[in-house]
Structure formats: C-alpha cells, structure tokens
Design an enzyme around this catalytic site. Structure first.
Site, PDB file in Angstrom:
ATOM      1  N   GLU A 195      -9.141 -10.582  -7.861  1.00 46.78           N
ATOM      2  CA  GLU A 195      -8.194  -9.493  -7.584  1.00 46.78           C
ATOM      3  C   GLU A 195      -6.965  -9.571  -8.493  1.00 46.78           C
ATOM      4  O   GLU A 195      -6.437  -8.542  -8.916  1.00 46.78           O
ATOM      5  CB  GLU A 195      -7.790  -9.530  -6.098  1.00 46.78           C
ATOM      6  CG  GLU A 195      -8.955  -9.152  -5.194  1.00 46.78           C
ATOM      7  CD  GLU A 195      -8.621  -9.199  -3.705  1.00 46.78           C
ATOM      8  OE1 GLU A 195      -7.487  -9.553  -3.343  1.00 46.78           O
ATOM      9  OE2 GLU A 195      -9.516  -8.879  -2.911  1.00 46.78           O
ATOM     10  N   TYR A 246     -12.435  -2.461  -3.976  1.00 47.44           N
ATOM     11  CA  TYR A 246     -12.908  -2.705  -2.602  1.00 47.44           C
ATOM     12  C   TYR A 246     -14.437  -2.733  -2.506  1.00 47.44           C
ATOM     13  O   TYR A 246     -14.978  -2.490  -1.424  1.00 47.44           O
ATOM     14  CB  TYR A 246     -12.364  -1.617  -1.677  1.00 47.44           C
ATOM     15  CG  TYR A 246     -10.992  -1.917  -1.073  1.00 47.44           C
ATOM     16  CD1 TYR A 246     -10.740  -3.104  -0.379  1.00 47.44           C
ATOM     17  CD2 TYR A 246      -9.958  -0.985  -1.141  1.00 47.44           C
ATOM     18  CE1 TYR A 246      -9.503  -3.361   0.196  1.00 47.44           C
ATOM     19  CE2 TYR A 246      -8.709  -1.238  -0.565  1.00 47.44           C
ATOM     20  CZ  TYR A 246      -8.498  -2.432   0.099  1.00 47.44           C
ATOM     21  OH  TYR A 246      -7.279  -2.683   0.684  1.00 47.44           O
ATOM     22  N   HIS A 268      -2.086  -5.421   1.552  1.00 45.29           N
ATOM     23  CA  HIS A 268      -3.379  -6.082   1.329  1.00 45.29           C
ATOM     24  C   HIS A 268      -3.099  -7.525   0.950  1.00 45.29           C
ATOM     25  O   HIS A 268      -2.089  -7.810   0.313  1.00 45.29           O
ATOM     26  CB  HIS A 268      -4.142  -5.409   0.171  1.00 45.29           C
ATOM     27  CG  HIS A 268      -5.288  -6.234  -0.345  1.00 45.29           C
ATOM     28  ND1 HIS A 268      -6.526  -6.195   0.241  1.00 45.29           N
ATOM     29  CD2 HIS A 268      -5.359  -7.165  -1.347  1.00 45.29           C
ATOM     30  CE1 HIS A 268      -7.331  -7.068  -0.399  1.00 45.29           C
ATOM     31  NE2 HIS A 268      -6.639  -7.651  -1.362  1.00 45.29           N
ATOM     32  N   ASN A 274      -1.908   0.261   6.888  1.00 47.14           N
ATOM     33  CA  ASN A 274      -1.384  -0.999   7.417  1.00 47.14           C
ATOM     34  C   ASN A 274      -0.506  -1.763   6.423  1.00 47.14           C
ATOM     35  O   ASN A 274      -0.356  -2.973   6.488  1.00 47.14           O
ATOM     36  CB  ASN A 274      -2.522  -1.862   7.967  1.00 47.14           C
ATOM     37  CG  ASN A 274      -3.556  -2.199   6.920  1.00 47.14           C
ATOM     38  OD1 ASN A 274      -3.405  -1.867   5.754  1.00 47.14           O
ATOM     39  ND2 ASN A 274      -4.617  -2.874   7.328  1.00 47.14           N
ATOM     40  N   LYS A 302       0.831  -1.216   0.000  1.00 43.30           N
ATOM     41  CA  LYS A 302       0.000   0.000   0.000  1.00 43.30           C
ATOM     42  C   LYS A 302       0.869   1.271   0.000  1.00 43.30           C
ATOM     43  O   LYS A 302       2.076   1.217   0.282  1.00 43.30           O
ATOM     44  CB  LYS A 302      -0.923  -0.037   1.226  1.00 43.30           C
ATOM     45  CG  LYS A 302      -1.989  -1.147   1.167  1.00 43.30           C
ATOM     46  CD  LYS A 302      -2.928  -1.044   2.364  1.00 43.30           C
ATOM     47  CE  LYS A 302      -4.033  -2.077   2.316  1.00 43.30           C
ATOM     48  NZ  LYS A 302      -4.964  -1.950   3.472  1.00 43.30           N
TER      49      LYS A 302
HETATM   50  O1  CDP Z   1      -7.022  -5.931   4.936  1.00 38.94           O
HETATM   51  P1  CDP Z   1      -7.796  -6.902   5.795  1.00 38.94           P
HETATM   52  O2  CDP Z   1      -8.380  -8.028   4.982  1.00 38.94           O
HETATM   53  O3  CDP Z   1      -7.014  -7.367   6.975  1.00 38.94           O
HETATM   54  O4  CDP Z   1      -9.016  -6.082   6.428  1.00 38.94           O
HETATM   55  P2  CDP Z   1     -10.483  -5.772   5.846  1.00 38.94           P
HETATM   56  O5  CDP Z   1     -11.447  -5.939   6.953  1.00 38.94           O
HETATM   57  O6  CDP Z   1     -10.729  -6.526   4.577  1.00 38.94           O
HETATM   58  O7  CDP Z   1     -10.426  -4.218   5.527  1.00 38.94           O
HETATM   59  C1  CDP Z   1      -9.802  -3.734   4.344  1.00 38.94           C
HETATM   60  C2  CDP Z   1      -8.953  -2.562   4.711  1.00 38.94           C
HETATM   61  O8  CDP Z   1      -9.778  -1.507   5.189  1.00 38.94           O
HETATM   62  C3  CDP Z   1      -7.953  -2.792   5.846  1.00 38.94           C
HETATM   63  O9  CDP Z   1      -6.751  -3.384   5.419  1.00 38.94           O
HETATM   64  C4  CDP Z   1      -7.733  -1.387   6.362  1.00 38.94           C
HETATM   65  O10 CDP Z   1      -6.761  -0.704   5.591  1.00 38.94           O
HETATM   66  C5  CDP Z   1      -9.078  -0.720   6.141  1.00 38.94           C
HETATM   67  N1  CDP Z   1      -9.845  -0.627   7.393  1.00 38.94           N
HETATM   68  C6  CDP Z   1      -9.935   0.592   8.037  1.00 38.94           C
HETATM   69  O11 CDP Z   1      -9.389   1.585   7.555  1.00 38.94           O
HETATM   70  N2  CDP Z   1     -10.656   0.693   9.202  1.00 38.94           N
HETATM   71  C7  CDP Z   1     -11.249  -0.379   9.742  1.00 38.94           C
HETATM   72  N3  CDP Z   1     -11.931  -0.256  10.880  1.00 38.94           N
HETATM   73  C8  CDP Z   1     -11.151  -1.628   9.118  1.00 38.94           C
HETATM   74  C9  CDP Z   1     -10.437  -1.726   7.934  1.00 38.94           C
HETATM   75 MG    MG Z   2      -9.804  -7.976   3.445  1.00 42.61          MG
END
Ligand code: CDP
Ligand code: MG
Length: 137
Positions: free
Chosen positions: A131, A54, A120, A117, A14
């Site tokens: 994807e 997304y 992805h 973070n 990212k």
């Molecule tokens: O990336 P991951 O699959 O671990 O998490 P996700 O639940 O699929 O969420 C996608 C992305 O959204 C995360 O990697 C975060 O960058 C963002 N996110 C966020 O900004 N705030 C949250 N409360 C949860 C997710």
């Molecule tokens: Mg995810």
C-alpha cells in the site's frame, strides 16, 4: 526499546474526513501516539485506481460502493513510522463500524457510517509495504 521493531504503515484520510477538514486533528492523534509522519500527500484517485488498491475486497458485496467512495474526492495518503505502527494505527482507528468503535478512537470521534469511516489503515506488514508502494512510488 529495539530499533528493529519500528515499522511503517499506510494511513489514508478518506474523503468524508478531508471534506470536514479533519487532517490536522487526525494527524495530531498519530503524533501524540508516537507515530511519526514520514510522508503525506493529498490526491484524488480514479475509480480504477481505487479498484486496484482494494482488490483484496473484489468479491465483497460492498466493493463497488467502496471504490466509488474512495475515488469520490480528495484523500490524504500518509506513511506512518513507529514501534508496532501497523497494530498501533489499527488500534487508534477503532472498529470498521464507527458505532462499534471504542471511545477515543478516530472512527468513534469522526466516523459517520461503516462506509464513511474517515480512515484506512494497513492490516499486515505485507499489505503495508504494497500500500505504501501504491501511493509513494
Ligand atoms: O477498513 P477496515 O480494515 O477496518 O475494514 P475492511 O473490512 O478492510 O473494509 C474496508 C472498507 O470497506 C471499510 O473501511 C469500509 O469503509 C468499507 N466497508 C463497507 O462499506 N461495508 C462493510 N460492510 C464493510 C466494509
Ligand atoms: Mg482493511
């Protein structure tokens, strides 16, 4: 070892991690853990493309911010291949929130916050296919 259990997944480095020049360090973690890099490209996507990527998060409160963020600077899209690649990559990434990620995971090492973070990773075979096609067609 059954060759058929080899699978592909999509990783994205990212903007926060590209900006801090973490590409080589993150790719080394994949390679050290037997995930081969099939293809890799640095690109910047539009807000609209991030919204498409997304779209499963459309209803989430963080969707708008997430899509702005992913399109805010260059990213590196990577196809990883290996045994159990989807789950292995998820394990190497660590929890979404870097504060909750286990020691040694990419997000623990490099993540700044829950939104910044660093990486992805696809979360299922179906999403991995979609994807990969999104970035490498
Ligand atoms: O990336 P991951 O699959 O671990 O998490 P996700 O639940 O699929 O969420 C996608 C992305 O959204 C995360 O990697 C975060 O960058 C963002 N996110 C966020 O900004 N705030 C949250 N409360 C949860 C997710
Ligand atoms: Mg995810």
């Amino acid at each position: 070892m059954n060759k058929n259990s080899s699978e592909r997944t999509l990783s994205i480095i990212k903007p926060d991690a590209v900006e801090r020049e973490l590409e080589t360090k993150i790719k080394k973690i994949f390679l050290d853990n037997k995930l081969n890099i099939v293809d890799s490209k640095k690109i910047q996507i539009s807000k609209e493309e991030a919204e498409e990527f997304y779209k499963t998060h459309q209803t989430k409160p963080f969707y708008e911010k997430l899509c702005s963020y992913l399109s805010s600077g260059p990213i590196i899209a990577i196809i990883l291949d290996g045994e159990n690649a989807i789950q292995k990559n998820r394990d190497l990434m660590g929890a979404t929130d870097p504060k909750k990620a286990k020691d040694g995971t990419i997000r623990k090492l490099y993540g700044i916050s829950i939104d910044k973070n660093s990486v992805h990773g696809s979360d299922s075979l179906e999403n991995a296919k979609a994807e990969i096609a999104f970035f490498f067609n």
